[in-house]
Design a protein around this motif. Structure first.
Motif, PDB file in Angstrom:
ATOM      1  N   UNK A   1      13.586  -1.140 -11.518  1.00 35.15           N
ATOM      2  CA  UNK A   1      12.390  -1.978 -11.426  1.00 35.15           C
ATOM      3  C   UNK A   1      11.161  -1.121 -11.169  1.00 35.15           C
ATOM      4  N   UNK A   2      10.006  -1.677 -11.518  1.00 34.80           N
ATOM      5  CA  UNK A   2       8.743  -1.003 -11.216  1.00 34.80           C
ATOM      6  C   UNK A   2       8.524  -0.964  -9.708  1.00 34.80           C
ATOM      7  N   UNK A   3       9.049  -1.950  -8.997  1.00 38.39           N
ATOM      8  CA  UNK A   3       8.974  -1.925  -7.532  1.00 38.39           C
ATOM      9  C   UNK A   3       9.677  -0.684  -6.990  1.00 38.39           C
ATOM     10  N   UNK A   4      10.875  -0.397  -7.509  1.00 37.85           N
ATOM     11  CA  UNK A   4      11.603   0.801  -7.072  1.00 37.85           C
ATOM     12  C   UNK A   4      10.826   2.072  -7.415  1.00 37.85           C
ATOM     13  N   UNK A   5      10.235   2.086  -8.605  1.00 38.55           N
ATOM     14  CA  UNK A   5       9.470   3.253  -9.044  1.00 38.55           C
ATOM     15  C   UNK A   5       8.250   3.464  -8.151  1.00 38.55           C
ATOM     16  N   UNK A   6       7.528   2.377  -7.849  1.00 43.71           N
ATOM     17  CA  UNK A   6       6.343   2.487  -6.998  1.00 43.71           C
ATOM     18  C   UNK A   6       6.721   2.897  -5.577  1.00 43.71           C
ATOM     19  N   UNK A   7       7.831   2.363  -5.082  1.00 41.35           N
ATOM     20  CA  UNK A   7       8.298   2.724  -3.742  1.00 41.35           C
ATOM     21  C   UNK A   7       8.633   4.212  -3.675  1.00 41.35           C
ATOM     22  N   UNK A   8       9.249   4.742  -4.727  1.00 45.87           N
ATOM     23  CA  UNK A   8       9.552   6.172  -4.769  1.00 45.87           C
ATOM     24  C   UNK A   8       8.265   6.998  -4.782  1.00 45.87           C
ATOM     25  N   UNK A   9       7.283   6.578  -5.586  1.00 48.28           N
ATOM     26  CA  UNK A   9       6.024   7.320  -5.666  1.00 48.28           C
ATOM     27  C   UNK A   9       5.323   7.358  -4.315  1.00 48.28           C
ATOM     28  N   UNK A  10       5.359   6.229  -3.591  1.00 44.62           N
ATOM     29  CA  UNK A  10       4.731   6.193  -2.272  1.00 44.62           C
ATOM     30  C   UNK A  10       5.487   7.092  -1.297  1.00 44.62           C
ATOM     31  N   UNK A  11       6.825   7.026  -1.311  1.00 43.69           N
ATOM     32  CA  UNK A  11       7.628   7.848  -0.391  1.00 43.69           C
ATOM     33  C   UNK A  11       7.391   9.332  -0.620  1.00 43.69           C
ATOM     34  N   UNK A  12       7.177   9.727  -1.886  1.00 47.49           N
ATOM     35  CA  UNK A  12       6.968  11.142  -2.207  1.00 47.49           C
ATOM     36  C   UNK A  12       5.484  11.505  -2.239  1.00 47.49           C
TER      37      UNK A  12
ATOM     38  N   UNK B   1      -5.003  -6.830  -9.770  1.00 42.57           N
ATOM     39  CA  UNK B   1      -4.541  -5.562  -9.240  1.00 42.57           C
ATOM     40  C   UNK B   1      -3.280  -5.760  -8.417  1.00 42.57           C
ATOM     41  N   UNK B   2      -2.334  -4.828  -8.530  1.00 41.98           N
ATOM     42  CA  UNK B   2      -1.070  -4.884  -7.774  1.00 41.98           C
ATOM     43  C   UNK B   2      -1.076  -3.765  -6.735  1.00 41.98           C
ATOM     44  N   UNK B   3      -0.737  -4.114  -5.484  1.00 42.73           N
ATOM     45  CA  UNK B   3      -0.836  -3.175  -4.369  1.00 42.73           C
ATOM     46  C   UNK B   3       0.408  -3.271  -3.487  1.00 42.73           C
ATOM     47  N   UNK B   4       0.994  -2.125  -3.185  1.00 38.80           N
ATOM     48  CA  UNK B   4       2.060  -2.039  -2.185  1.00 38.80           C
ATOM     49  C   UNK B   4       1.480  -1.427  -0.912  1.00 38.80           C
ATOM     50  N   UNK B   5       1.866  -1.974   0.228  1.00 39.30           N
ATOM     51  CA  UNK B   5       1.387  -1.448   1.502  1.00 39.30           C
ATOM     52  C   UNK B   5       2.385  -0.407   1.998  1.00 39.30           C
TER      53      UNK B   5
ATOM     54  N   UNK C   1       0.381  -5.166   6.110  1.00 39.98           N
ATOM     55  CA  UNK C   1       1.688  -5.060   6.753  1.00 39.98           C
ATOM     56  C   UNK C   1       2.617  -4.202   5.879  1.00 39.98           C
ATOM     57  N   UNK C   2       3.178  -3.121   6.435  1.00 41.36           N
ATOM     58  CA  UNK C   2       4.007  -2.207   5.635  1.00 41.36           C
ATOM     59  C   UNK C   2       5.098  -2.925   4.839  1.00 41.36           C
ATOM     60  N   UNK C   3       5.195  -2.563   3.580  1.00 39.43           N
ATOM     61  CA  UNK C   3       6.228  -3.104   2.700  1.00 39.43           C
ATOM     62  C   UNK C   3       5.827  -4.327   1.912  1.00 39.43           C
ATOM     63  N   UNK C   4       4.697  -4.969   2.250  1.00 40.46           N
ATOM     64  CA  UNK C   4       4.269  -6.158   1.525  1.00 40.46           C
ATOM     65  C   UNK C   4       3.664  -5.782   0.172  1.00 40.46           C
ATOM     66  N   UNK C   5       3.719  -6.734  -0.744  1.00 41.20           N
ATOM     67  CA  UNK C   5       3.122  -6.584  -2.071  1.00 41.20           C
ATOM     68  C   UNK C   5       2.006  -7.607  -2.228  1.00 41.20           C
ATOM     69  N   UNK C   6       0.849  -7.143  -2.692  1.00 35.49           N
ATOM     70  CA  UNK C   6      -0.296  -8.032  -2.931  1.00 35.49           C
ATOM     71  C   UNK C   6      -0.685  -7.990  -4.399  1.00 35.49           C
ATOM     72  N   UNK C   7      -0.957  -9.172  -4.944  1.00 34.18           N
ATOM     73  CA  UNK C   7      -1.498  -9.303  -6.297  1.00 34.18           C
ATOM     74  C   UNK C   7      -2.844  -9.994  -6.150  1.00 34.18           C
ATOM     75  N   UNK C   8      -3.902  -9.266  -6.468  1.00 37.58           N
ATOM     76  CA  UNK C   8      -5.256  -9.772  -6.220  1.00 37.58           C
ATOM     77  C   UNK C   8      -5.994  -9.913  -7.548  1.00 37.58           C
TER      78      UNK C   8
END
Length: 324
Positions: free
Chosen positions: A29-40, A164-168, A265-272
Motif C-alpha cells: 500500500x501507499x500507506x506502507x510506502x509513506x510510513x517507510x519514507x517517514x521512518x527513514x 492534500x494527503x498528510x501523515x503525522x 497526533x502521531x500516526x493519524x492521516x489527514x486529507x485536506x
C-alpha cells in the motif's frame, strides 16, 4: 520526471513516471510506502523499489480496480476536512446563496479577508480561511464507486477540488505525501437555506484519486468539471486551482489546519481539500441518480469519475438509553 502513485483495491501500488506504469514490487500500500519514507526520513521517490511488471493503468481504472490512493488501516484515524472561499471566483456562487438585506454576506467578507491576507510573506502567518469537517475515512470513496447521498438530503452536488494527503510522524509533524483530484460532494440546497447549515451540508462522502501526485502542487492547474447524464455532458466548465487561481497559499491553508494539537497526533492521516470556484449547482443544474461526475486535470493523470446514488429511506434514529 513527475511521479504518480495509485493504489489497487486488492493490494499493491502502481507507480507511473511519464507514460510508463508499473506494479511496485514488495509494497502492499501507499500507506506502507509513506510510513517507510517517514521512518527513514527520505523522500518517497528514494524508498520506492525499482522494477515490477508493466500495467495498463487506464484498464485498471475502467475495471474499478483502483482505490483511494492513501487510506489509513484504521478508518477512524483518517480525517477528511477542507477549506472554502479560497479561490478567486469562488465567492460569487456562495454570495448569491447567502447575501442578506443588510448588504455584504459573511461569505463575501471571508473571501475578501483571503484576498487581502491569504498570501502572507514567507515566514509570516496569513488570515485563517473558512474550515469544515467532512468525516472519517469511512466516507472516502474510490474512483468509479458511487457517491451516495443520504435519503434525507435535499441535493447531492459535486465540488471539484485538489486534496492534500498528510501523515503525522512520531514527533507530531505533518508530512505531506502528495496531492490528488477530489470531489468534495455536498448538499448545496441545504446550505442555501441557512449558512448555519453549512456544517450539516458537508457531512457527506468524498472521492479521491485515481492518482496521487508526489511533489509540489503545480502553480496553475487548469482542468475540467463535467456532469454526465445518459452519456452526454449536461454541465461542463473549467476547473482552476493552484496558487495562481487562489486567494490563499497552500502553506497558509496547511498552517491553519495543523496549528491545532488535535490534528497533529502521531500516526493519524489527514486529507485536506483546498476549495473550488466551480459548481454545477450555481448554474442551475439539479443532479439525478445515475449522473456521473467527472473531474480532470492534466497534471493529475487519469480523471476522477463517480456516479451519484441515493440511499434508501431512513427511519427515525432512536437513541437507546440503558437502564443503569
Amino acid at each position: 520526471m513527475t511521479l504518480h502513485l495509485s493504489q489497487l483495491k486488492s493490494g499493491g501500488v502502481i507507480a507511473r513516471e511519464g507514460e510508463a506504469a508499473r506494479l511496485v514490487p514488495g509494497i502492499g500500500s501507499i500507506y506502507d510506502l509513506a510510513t517507510r519514507a517517514i521512518a527513514e526520513d527520505r523522500p518517497i521517490r528514494d524508498v520506492l523499489p525499482a522494477g515490477g511488471e508493466a500495467v495498463d493503468l487506464l484498464a485498471l481504472l475502467e475495471r474499478d480496480a483502483l482505490d483511494v490512493p492513501l487510506r489509513h488501516p484504521e478508518p477512524a484515524r483518517m480525517f477528511l476536512t477542507g477549506t472554502g472561499l479560497t479561490h478567486t471566483g469562488s465567492a460569487s456562487a456562495r454570495d448569491a446563496m447567502h447575501t442578506n438585506p443588510e448588504g455584504m454576506s459573511d461569505s463575501m467578507k471571508m473571501f475578501r479577508m483571503g484576498i487581502e491576507g491569504g498570501k502572507p510573506e514567507q515566514g509570516k502567518v496569513g488570515v485563517q480561511p473558512e474550515w469544515f469537517y467532512k468525516g472519517t475515512g469511512a466516507l472516502a470513496v474510490a474512483p468509479g464507486d458511487p457517491l451516495t447521498s443520504p435519503a434525507f438530503a435535499l441535493d447531492g452536488g459535486e465540488e471539484p477540488e485538489i486534496a492534500g494527503f498528510y501523515l503525522i510522524d512520531g514527533d507530531g509533524r505533518p508530512r505531506r505525501v502528495g496531492f490528488t483530484l477530489a470531489n468534495e460532494f455536498s448538499d448545496h440546497v441545504l446550505e442555501r437555506m441557512n449558512y448555519l447549515f453549512l456544517a450539516h451540508s458537508k457531512l457527506r462522502p468524498a472521492s479521491f484519486g485515481p492518482e496521487l501526485l508526489v511533489g509540489d502542487l503545480p502553480h496553475d492547474i487548469r482542468g475540467t468539471s463535467r456532469v454526465i447524464r445518459d452519456g452526454k455532458a449536461i454541465f461542463e466548465a473549467p476547473f482552476l486551482s493552484g496558487e495562481a487561481n487562489m486567494s490563499h497559499t497552500v502553506a497558509n491553508l496547511e498552517h491553519h489546519h495543523f496549528k491545532y494539537d488535535l490534528f497533529r497526533q502521531p500516526g493519524d492521516l489527514h486529507v485536506h481539500m483546498f476549495g473550488t470556484a466551480t459548481l454545477s449547482f450555481a448554474e442551475g443544474v439539479r443532479t439525478e441518480p445515475g449522473d456521473v461526475f467527472e473531474i480532470s486535470a492534466p497534471e493529475f493523470g487519469l480523471p476522477l469519475r463517480n456516479p451519484l446514488a441515493i440511499a434508501g429511506d431512513d427511519a427515525e434514529t432512536v437513541v437507546t438509553v440503558d437502564a443503569l
